[in-house]
Design a protein around this motif. Structure first.
Motif, PDB file in Angstrom:
ATOM      1  N   ALA A 154      41.083  42.151  54.053  1.00  0.00           N
ATOM      2  CA  ALA A 154      42.305  42.424  53.545  1.00  0.00           C
ATOM      3  C   ALA A 154      42.210  42.096  52.035  1.00  0.00           C
ATOM      4  O   ALA A 154      43.063  42.940  51.341  1.00  0.00           O
ATOM      5  CB  ALA A 154      43.129  41.702  54.377  1.00  0.00           C
ATOM      6  N   LEU A 155      41.517  41.079  51.823  1.00  0.00           N
ATOM      7  CA  LEU A 155      41.811  40.763  50.201  1.00  0.00           C
ATOM      8  C   LEU A 155      40.777  41.651  49.438  1.00  0.00           C
ATOM      9  O   LEU A 155      41.251  41.891  48.280  1.00  0.00           O
ATOM     10  CB  LEU A 155      41.202  39.148  50.211  1.00  0.00           C
ATOM     11  CG  LEU A 155      42.486  38.207  50.550  1.00  0.00           C
ATOM     12  CD1 LEU A 155      41.494  36.809  50.737  1.00  0.00           C
ATOM     13  CD2 LEU A 155      43.288  37.967  49.833  1.00  0.00           C
ATOM     14  N   ALA A 156      39.703  42.013  49.943  1.00  0.00           N
ATOM     15  CA  ALA A 156      38.938  42.985  49.353  1.00  0.00           C
ATOM     16  C   ALA A 156      39.614  44.243  48.994  1.00  0.00           C
ATOM     17  O   ALA A 156      39.595  44.722  47.845  1.00  0.00           O
ATOM     18  CB  ALA A 156      37.819  43.390  50.154  1.00  0.00           C
ATOM     19  N   ALA A 157      40.670  44.595  49.886  1.00  0.00           N
ATOM     20  CA  ALA A 157      41.389  45.850  49.762  1.00  0.00           C
ATOM     21  C   ALA A 157      42.244  45.740  48.841  1.00  0.00           C
ATOM     22  O   ALA A 157      42.887  46.608  47.937  1.00  0.00           O
ATOM     23  CB  ALA A 157      42.187  46.114  51.131  1.00  0.00           C
ATOM     24  N   CYS A 158      42.999  44.267  48.374  1.00  0.00           N
ATOM     25  CA  CYS A 158      44.000  43.977  47.299  1.00  0.00           C
ATOM     26  C   CYS A 158      43.243  44.188  46.186  1.00  0.00           C
ATOM     27  O   CYS A 158      43.596  44.342  45.195  1.00  0.00           O
ATOM     28  CB  CYS A 158      44.405  42.674  47.688  1.00  0.00           C
ATOM     29  SG  CYS A 158      45.601  42.404  49.040  1.00  0.00           S
ATOM     30  N   GLN A 159      41.726  43.649  45.947  1.00  0.00           N
ATOM     31  CA  GLN A 159      41.305  43.796  44.978  1.00  0.00           C
ATOM     32  C   GLN A 159      40.747  45.021  44.574  1.00  0.00           C
ATOM     33  O   GLN A 159      40.707  45.287  43.472  1.00  0.00           O
ATOM     34  CB  GLN A 159      39.931  42.791  45.053  1.00  0.00           C
ATOM     35  CG  GLN A 159      39.027  42.613  43.663  1.00  0.00           C
ATOM     36  CD  GLN A 159      37.820  41.753  44.092  1.00  0.00           C
ATOM     37  OE1 GLN A 159      37.097  42.159  45.159  1.00  0.00           O
ATOM     38  NE2 GLN A 159      37.300  40.761  43.415  1.00  0.00           N
ATOM     39  N   ALA A 160      40.514  45.981  45.368  1.00  0.00           N
ATOM     40  CA  ALA A 160      40.021  47.322  45.076  1.00  0.00           C
ATOM     41  C   ALA A 160      40.571  47.977  44.313  1.00  0.00           C
ATOM     42  O   ALA A 160      39.731  48.599  43.181  1.00  0.00           O
ATOM     43  CB  ALA A 160      40.052  48.012  46.596  1.00  0.00           C
ATOM     44  N   PRO A 161      41.988  47.993  43.899  1.00  0.00           N
ATOM     45  CA  PRO A 161      42.654  49.008  42.909  1.00  0.00           C
ATOM     46  C   PRO A 161      42.204  48.826  41.662  1.00  0.00           C
ATOM     47  O   PRO A 161      42.021  49.800  40.915  1.00  0.00           O
ATOM     48  CB  PRO A 161      44.237  48.753  43.158  1.00  0.00           C
ATOM     49  CG  PRO A 161      44.424  48.234  44.560  1.00  0.00           C
ATOM     50  CD  PRO A 161      42.993  47.489  44.878  1.00  0.00           C
ATOM     51  N   ASN A 162      42.268  47.484  41.291  1.00  0.00           N
ATOM     52  CA  ASN A 162      41.678  47.323  39.870  1.00  0.00           C
ATOM     53  C   ASN A 162      41.002  46.140  39.464  1.00  0.00           C
ATOM     54  O   ASN A 162      41.032  45.510  38.146  1.00  0.00           O
ATOM     55  CB  ASN A 162      43.105  47.235  38.793  1.00  0.00           C
ATOM     56  CG  ASN A 162      44.181  46.209  39.530  1.00  0.00           C
ATOM     57  OD1 ASN A 162      43.826  45.353  40.228  1.00  0.00           O
ATOM     58  ND2 ASN A 162      45.383  46.243  38.917  1.00  0.00           N
ATOM     59  N   GLY A 163      40.263  45.558  40.372  1.00  0.00           N
ATOM     60  CA  GLY A 163      39.455  44.534  40.317  1.00  0.00           C
ATOM     61  C   GLY A 163      40.006  43.194  40.059  1.00  0.00           C
ATOM     62  O   GLY A 163      39.479  42.228  39.757  1.00  0.00           O
TER      63      GLY A 163
END
Ligand SMILES: [Zn+2]
Length: 820
Positions: A154-163
């Motif tokens: 879930a945290l990876a998904a939060c990071q995905a849009p703009n790093g």
């Protein structure tokens, strides 16, 4: 497990793990290998075949040396925290991360330091990553591994849009770089980065490593735009252990960019003096600095640069030997005091638990660098037993913790829920999220980690915590009730040759180590090593005799804490705390039913003394005055002050400072900084004393000092010519007391004439001016004994730098005292 450890494991590779007690499945959640040829092959040949570096070796090494706790206080603590890890709502922990990333979230926002308006939000989710990784690894339970993977994903998904991965917007870093002092944004990034590293290191989660790399990429982008000076300014704001996490990441990735990025967080202001062996810690925020030094130790591993090691070892020595209370904690109201100040720095807000969490991390790292030093482990044991185990409320199903461990006589671990500002109160499910709630999650899930070390074909037993560990294809089992029982037993399940190395603590007298009944040499403060082919049924028995011992505080030879082996014992005071440190009668100490239970006469009543970690939901007291040797009344020190010489020949001469100059009858003081420095230690070990002095005021200023003997603005005894009340006052106080004891004169001291003032400190405080009693206090709480060996003794100057200097002259300072 770190890369270097992996390469040094040699023959000690893993056998399949037996199920830990209560585990739902034999290997569920513990390794990434699925049943099949590879797993079978690894299990069969473990101990004989060396795998080449790669995924299989990584997995195997994660299993080797894995330690399982057996039933004990430690496992009880861990289980309570694990219950919280299972309970806590991940969607709520992710809410502000999702909002910040522009992803939908309908979860209820968190409270306390995670509330949507609090800048530190997100740090607890980082601690949750670490706590879950440690719990899943050591318990081997599938649901914890699944929760871990879900949170990482879930945290990876939060990071995905703009790093960018955080629960607050990136503009907070703009504020940081512009010098607007936001609340510790890199502190929070560190917790998340460290959590991802733990998820990868312990559970092999590849997504976690990818997220960690991307965090590092973002940090590199952010910091590379700054000059070195700008970055040093950024480092003034608490940044946790960014250097630690980046150095650890380098060890996982081997990417030199990560190693160099760690160096960007070298904070010169603290590292430079430490590298020169200068202790500049007084007045610094303790937990902010300790984390940086944990980072220095990690950077030594990553770089081999000996400067980092020098910094870390010097810092550890100073903090442990000169800034730590007897329970192993440090800091008063979160700040370091001058070295050696302990009794003069007691309070309800001593020993922030995060500090000791970080000191234990530092200790673990330094011990691994220097595995001959048992003093590291002695400290680890003392701090773990006396502070960290006790920070958790044993009556809390979710393992709530306190923020501080207070050490003033009025301190307690109260069960009040949710208020971070209230010292001694416990954390809560969703309303607290203090830094200590976060570090408490980690502390209570990693008791198993430091018990053993494996290097080559040697198993080191560092700590005596009931547990099992897999080594060389067999299992070693440690059983004990230590420190409630002096006997530690080790049993080996199979036939295998290796060296067993057992720590013999430095505090023990007369340890006995036996292998199958045969004595083996065991010297306190060293490791006893036995190399042999171990067989099933072999028993190692270590006996560590414990006796009660009073340990003196460094700043007051009359004040002691009672220890029993590694345990600190505390007086139990129920709902009636003593006003000041009680005086105990050592000869009245006696055993009470129960292990490590005693009682002693203190302050005229018999007080139960129990292991400090067991005292909850009541007031306690750790430091006690002991009666000094009987001493007849007499002059302790005498300074005529015309020529500065000390006339009893027992103390150094007085020193003139900042323009103080000999005059016709005494020392002239200009009211602008001039003062006289008397030697430290003057009133030590006196149960009653009197101070007499001549003073001539040229002008009078409220709160100026004729004399001030003390340690700091919280621990002192002084005479002022006039307070805001308009009269002269003598007052004394020890840090941690609610209010000072004082006696007011009938008048202010006169200007323009020589006046003789005498103060008598006994059961009654008396203030005499020119031989006439001018005021008295019949019921002071403090006594001369508790003030101890005052460190800063002045004429004409206050402990408090805000107070004015005396304008006039002083002469004829005489300290008289008695004991017993
Ligand atoms: Zn904290």
């Amino acid at each position: 497990m770190k890369r270097r450890t992996v390469l040094s494991l040699g023959a000690l590779v893993a056998a399949p793990l037996p199920a830990p007690p209560g585990a739902p499945g034999p290997t569920a959640g513990r390794t990434r290998l699925l049943p099949g040829r590879y797993l079978d092959n690894q299990n069969r040949t473990a101990g004989r075949t060396r795998l080449l570096p790669g995924r299989y070796l990584d997995n195997q090494n994660r299993t080797a040396g894995r330690t399982r706790l057996l039933p004990s206080r430690y496992l009880d603590n861990m289980n309570r925290t694990v219950a919280y890890l299972r309970f806590v709502d991940l969607d709520r922990m992710l809410h502000m991360f999702r909002i910040t990333a522009g992803l939908p979230s309908t979860a209820e926002p968190l409270g306390g330091w995670e509330a949507p308006t609090v800048q530190l939000r997100g740090h607890s989710t980082g601690h949750l990553l670490s706590g879950l990784a440690q719990a899943a690894y050591h318990l081997g339970e599938a649901d914890l591994a699944a929760r871990s993977a879900a949170l990482v994903g879930a945290l990876a998904a939060c990071q995905a849009p703009n790093g960018y991965l955080s629960a607050f917007p990136e503009t907070v870093f703009d504020d940081l770089e512009a010098g607007r002092n936001p609340w510790a944004p890199y502190y929070t990034i560190h917790k998340i980065l460290a959590g991802m590293i733990d998820q990868h290191r312990l559970l092999g989660d590849a997504t976690a490593l990818a997220v960690a790399r991307r965090i590092a990429g973002w940090v590199a982008l952010r910091t590379s735009r700054l000059t070195r000076e700008q970055m040093q300014a950024v480092l003034h704001v608490e940044f946790g252990g960014m250097n630690e996490a980046l150095a650890d990441l380098y060890e996982l990735t081997g990417d030199p960019a990560h190693r160099e990025l760690a160096r960007a967080f070298d904070h010169d202001e603290i590292l430079v003096p430490l590298s020169e062996r200068r202790d500049t810690l007084a007045g610094r925020h303790a937990n902010t600095d300790i984390a940086k030094i944990v980072g220095a130790a990690a950077q030594y591993r990553a770089t081999g640069d000996p400067r980092y090691r020098r910094i870390a070892t010097y810092f550890w020595d100073q903090v442990v030997r000169h800034h730590s209370y007897v329970i192993g904690g440090n800091s008063n109201a979160e700040f370091f005091g001058p070295p050696g100040q302990i009794v003069s720095q007691l309070g309800e807000n001593t020993c922030e638990n995060c500090n000791t969490y970080n000191m234990l991390k530092l200790t673990r790292r330094l011990y691994q660098l220097d595995p001959a030093r048992t003093d590291y482990l002695d400290y680890y044991e003392r701090a773990l037993l006396n502070q960290m185990l006790g920070e958790q409320d044993p009556d809390s199903a979710h393992g709530f913790v306190t923020y501080y461990t207070g050490l003033s006589p009025s301190a307690s671990r109260k069960g009040k829920d949710g208020l971070v500002a209230d010292p001694g109160s416990y954390s809560s499910d969703y309303g607290n999220f203090s830094c200590d709630h976060g570090t408490g999650l980690e502390t209570n899930t990693k008791f198993a980690e430091p018990i053993y070390d494996i290097a080559g074909d040697t198993l080191s037993v560092n700590l005596f915590i009931p547990s099992e560990v897999d080594v060389a294809g067999t299992t070693v089992r440690l059983t004990t009730r230590f420190p409630y029982d002096p006997v530690v037993r080790l049993a080996v399940a199979g036939t295998v040759r290796f060296t067993l190395r057992v720590r013999i603590p430095g505090w023990v007298r007369g340890p006995v180590l036996r292998v199958n009944g045969v004595p083996v040499a065991a010297r306190p403060g060293s490791f006893a090593a036995v190399r042999r082919t171990w067989r099933r049924g072999d028993v190692v028995e270590l006996r560590l005799p414990m006796t009660p011992r009073w340990l003196a505080a460094p700043d007051n030879p009359a004040v002691h804490a009672l220890t029993y082996g590694p345990l600190v014992l505390a007086g139990r005071y129920g709902s009636n705390p003593p006003a000041v440190l009680p005086t105990a009668e050592p000869r009245s100490l006696r055993r009470e039913p129960g292990a490590a239970e005693f009682s002693v006469l203190a302050g005229g009543t018999r007080v139960r003394m129990s292991p400090f970690l067991d005292v909850h939901h009541e007031h306690y007291n750790v430091y006690f005055a002991l009666p000094p040797a009987r001493r007849r009344p007499g002059v302790v020190a005498a300074y005529p002050l015309g020529d500065l010489r000390e006339r009893t020949r027992r103390w150094p001469d007085a020193v003139l400072a900042a323009g103080a100059a000999p005059g016709a009858r005494g020392i002239e003081l200009d009211g602008a900084g001039a003062h006289v420095v008397l030697p430290p230690g003057l009133p030590a070990n006196l149960t009653s004393l009197s101070v007499s002095v001549w003073v001539r005021l040229d002008s009078i200023a409220n709160s100026a000092r004729v004399f001030d003997l003390g340690f700091n603005p919280q621990s002192y005894m002084f005479l002022t010519p006039r307070t805001g009340n308009g009269t002269a006052r003598f007052a004394m106080k020890l840090a941690g007391m609610a209010a000072e004891d004082f006696v007011d004169a009938a008048v202010a001291l006169p200007v323009g004439v020589w006046t003789h003032v005498e103060v008598r400190v006994a059961d009654t405080l008396r203030l005499l001016i020119d031989g006439e009693l001018s005021g008295q206090n019949p019921a002071p709480k403090l006594n001369a004994l508790l003030l101890g060996a005052t460190q800063f003794n002045y004429l004409g100057r206050s402990q408090n730098p805000k107070h004015p200097y005396l304008h006039g002259a002083v002469a004829g300072f005489v300290l008289t005292g008695a004991a017993g």
